[in-house]
Scaffold this motif. Structure first.
Motif, PDB file in Angstrom:
ATOM      1  N   THR A 187      -3.289   8.076 -22.241  1.00  0.00           N
ATOM      2  CA  THR A 187      -2.462   6.992 -22.788  1.00  0.00           C
ATOM      3  C   THR A 187      -2.534   6.974 -24.304  1.00  0.00           C
ATOM      4  OG1 THR A 187      -2.885   5.693 -20.796  1.00  0.00           O
ATOM      5  CG2 THR A 187      -2.020   4.500 -22.699  1.00  0.00           C
TER       6      THR A 187
ATOM      7  N   ALA B 221      -6.460  -4.409 -29.744  1.00  0.00           N
ATOM      8  CA  ALA B 221      -7.430  -4.365 -28.632  1.00  0.00           C
ATOM      9  C   ALA B 221      -8.278  -3.103 -28.748  1.00  0.00           C
ATOM     10  CB  ALA B 221      -6.727  -4.444 -27.273  1.00  0.00           C
TER      11      ALA B 221
ATOM     12  N   ARG C   7     -10.859  -9.232 -30.398  1.00  0.00           N
ATOM     13  CA  ARG C   7     -11.122 -10.669 -30.468  1.00  0.00           C
ATOM     14  C   ARG C   7     -12.605 -11.021 -30.388  1.00  0.00           C
ATOM     15  NH1 ARG C   7      -6.869 -13.161 -26.296  1.00  0.00           N
ATOM     16  NH2 ARG C   7      -8.034 -11.752 -24.956  1.00  0.00           N
ATOM     17  N   THR C   8     -13.480 -10.002 -30.469  1.00  0.00           N
ATOM     18  CA  THR C   8     -14.921 -10.297 -30.563  1.00  0.00           C
ATOM     19  C   THR C   8     -15.538  -9.410 -31.641  1.00  0.00           C
ATOM     20  OG1 THR C   8     -15.771  -8.623 -29.027  1.00  0.00           O
ATOM     21  CG2 THR C   8     -15.021 -10.711 -28.049  1.00  0.00           C
TER      22      THR C   8
ATOM     23  N   LEU D 179      -0.424  -7.635 -22.090  1.00  0.00           N
ATOM     24  CA  LEU D 179      -1.540  -8.560 -21.853  1.00  0.00           C
ATOM     25  C   LEU D 179      -1.254  -9.947 -22.414  1.00  0.00           C
ATOM     26  CD1 LEU D 179      -4.417  -6.081 -22.806  1.00  0.00           C
ATOM     27  CD2 LEU D 179      -4.079  -7.096 -20.543  1.00  0.00           C
TER      28      LEU D 179
ATOM     29  N   THR E 108       6.252   2.578 -23.284  1.00  0.00           N
ATOM     30  CA  THR E 108       5.843   3.715 -22.457  1.00  0.00           C
ATOM     31  C   THR E 108       4.962   3.243 -21.311  1.00  0.00           C
ATOM     32  OG1 THR E 108       4.808   5.900 -22.447  1.00  0.00           O
ATOM     33  CG2 THR E 108       3.801   4.256 -23.872  1.00  0.00           C
TER      34      THR E 108
ATOM     35  N   LEU F  84       2.600   5.261 -17.969  1.00  0.00           N
ATOM     36  CA  LEU F  84       2.207   6.537 -17.355  1.00  0.00           C
ATOM     37  C   LEU F  84       2.461   6.583 -15.857  1.00  0.00           C
ATOM     38  CD1 LEU F  84      -1.383   7.606 -18.543  1.00  0.00           C
ATOM     39  CD2 LEU F  84       0.803   8.631 -19.141  1.00  0.00           C
TER      40      LEU F  84
END
Ligand SMILES: NC(=O)c1ccc[n+]([C@@H]2O[C@H](COP(=O)([O-])OP(=O)(O)OC[C@H]3O[C@@H](n4cnc5c(N)ncnc54)[C@H](OP(=O)(O)O)[C@@H]3O)[C@@H](O)[C@H]2O)c1
Length: 340
Positions: free
Chosen positions: A126, A147, A172-173, A240, A262, A264
């Motif tokens: 990916t 992410a 986000r962390t 997400l 895209t 897969l």
């Protein structure tokens, strides 16, 4: 054989290990004794009944595997019984046995474990697609990777760094941002508010980035457009943060942007074989020499598959979650880190 079945659409509790018929390889397929598989967000959606397999594909969960060849069809070339392989599959990997077209099977390099190999296909295929095939990333360009502590994100940061790109990354962390920096990101932003456009403007001296690779979708749409340079490319490969949003088309025109999507899983076998060959030529040697590595957060025995799904749903993983498939009725004794 045994396999993990989703007994009905629902939460992780619907996942049960049950007896099912062995898959039978066609002329071009290998039968694999599966040693390990890895989790993907698609598995969570399939379990919920929101992402059914393509027609003709196994309805058993699992999109990547590592294991041993135990039988093969009459047209298979280049493999022998006992070969260690890993592969992207269209389903069926949460099982003791699975079939894979021999042109999709990749020999596991010397010194690489089944656990490591199982964590590679979805993340690295990916990342290659979004950065290079769709994103056309070149040396010296600036890429924004969202992410960045995810399975795909940790592969993408390493691949973009290897290509000599300048990498800006969000997560986000703090732990995920630190991980992204350790893998090659030059600068990171904690994106809990989704307001990264000002940070990008500042870091690029108002120019914007050449490429954004984004698994978030709707929640980042506006900030993504604001963050792109003239003639920039946005590759969306996950949703997400939602699938629909208001769209002001004017910035796409004035900045002459390219927006590319895209996926897969629903690709034809021919496309997946071609992607496998590209991966083998460009990235496998680097993984074999450990220049790049699959980032593995945790390894669960497969009788704890429901806990593994809960762990991913809670966004706790830094990199990949691997499931070790037990080949006996006994609980798996393979060493594992138990994150719970
Ligand atoms: N198109 C394709 O072919 C393809 C292939 C593989 C994966 N994917 C998609 O790519 C995405 C990432 O996959 P993965 O396997 O890398 O996932 P993963 O390892 O489970 O990581 C996903 C991470 O995304 C972040 N996240 C979750 N919800 C978010 C939101 N609403 N806003 C911002 N960040 C959010 C979380 O990290 P933080 O703690 O940083 O928020 C989470 O840990 C998924 O949507 C997956 O379906 C697409």
């Amino acid at each position: 054989m045994k396999a993990v079945l989703a007994t009905k659409p629902g939460g992780p509790e619907v996942l049960q290990i049950a007896e099912v018929p062995d898959p039978v390889p066609s002329a071009e397929q290998l039968l694999i004794h599966v040693r390990a598989t890895a989790l993907n967000r698609a598995d969570l959606l399939q379990r919920l009944g929101r992402y059914p397999p393509s027609p003709g594909e196994s309805d058993i969960l699992g999109l990547e595997l590592a294991g041993d060849v135990v039988a093969m069809g009459s047209a298979v070339e280049g493999f022998q019984i006992g070969d260690r392989i890993f592969a992207l599959v269209s389903g069926g990997a949460y099982a003791q046995k699975a079939v894979v077209d021999y042109r999709m099977a990749i020999p596991i390099p010397e010194g690489m474990s089944y656990t490591e190999a199982a964590a590679i296909p979805e993340a690295f295929f990916t990342a290659h697609e979004v950065l290079f095939t769709c994103g056309r990333l070149t040396t010296g360009e600036t890429v924004l990777i969202h992410a960045a502590g995810s399975g795909v994100g940790t592969a993408a940061v390493q691949m973009a760094a290897h290509c000599g790109a300048h990498i800006l990354a969000t997560a986000r962390t703090t732990e995920k941002l630190n991980l992204a920096r350790s893998l090659g990101a030059q600068d990171t932003y904690c994106c809990s508010d989704g307001l990264f456009a000002e940070w990008i403007r500042h870091r690029t001296e108002d120019r914007g980035v050449h490429l954004i690779v984004d698994p978030v979708g709707a929640a980042y749409w506006e900030a993504n457009l604001n963050s792109l340079a003239t003639q920039g490319r946005l590759v969306v490969f996950g949703l997400l943060g939602g699938r629909s949003t208001a769209v002001d088309l004017s910035m796409i025109l004035t900045k002459r942007l390219s927006i590319i999507g895209t996926v897969l899983r629903s690709r034809s076998l021919a496309e997946k074989i071609s992607l496998t060959q590209e991966f083998k030529a460009r990235w496998l040697p680097l993984l074999a020499r450990k220049v790049l590595r699959p980032v593995i957060d945790s390894v669960f025995p497969w009788d704890r598959v429901a806990d593994a799904h809960r762990y991913m749903e809670a966004n706790r993983n830094l990199g990949k979650i691997v499931l070790v498939i037990d080949d006996s009725s006994q609980r798996c004794e393979a060493s594992h880190s138990d994150p719970t």
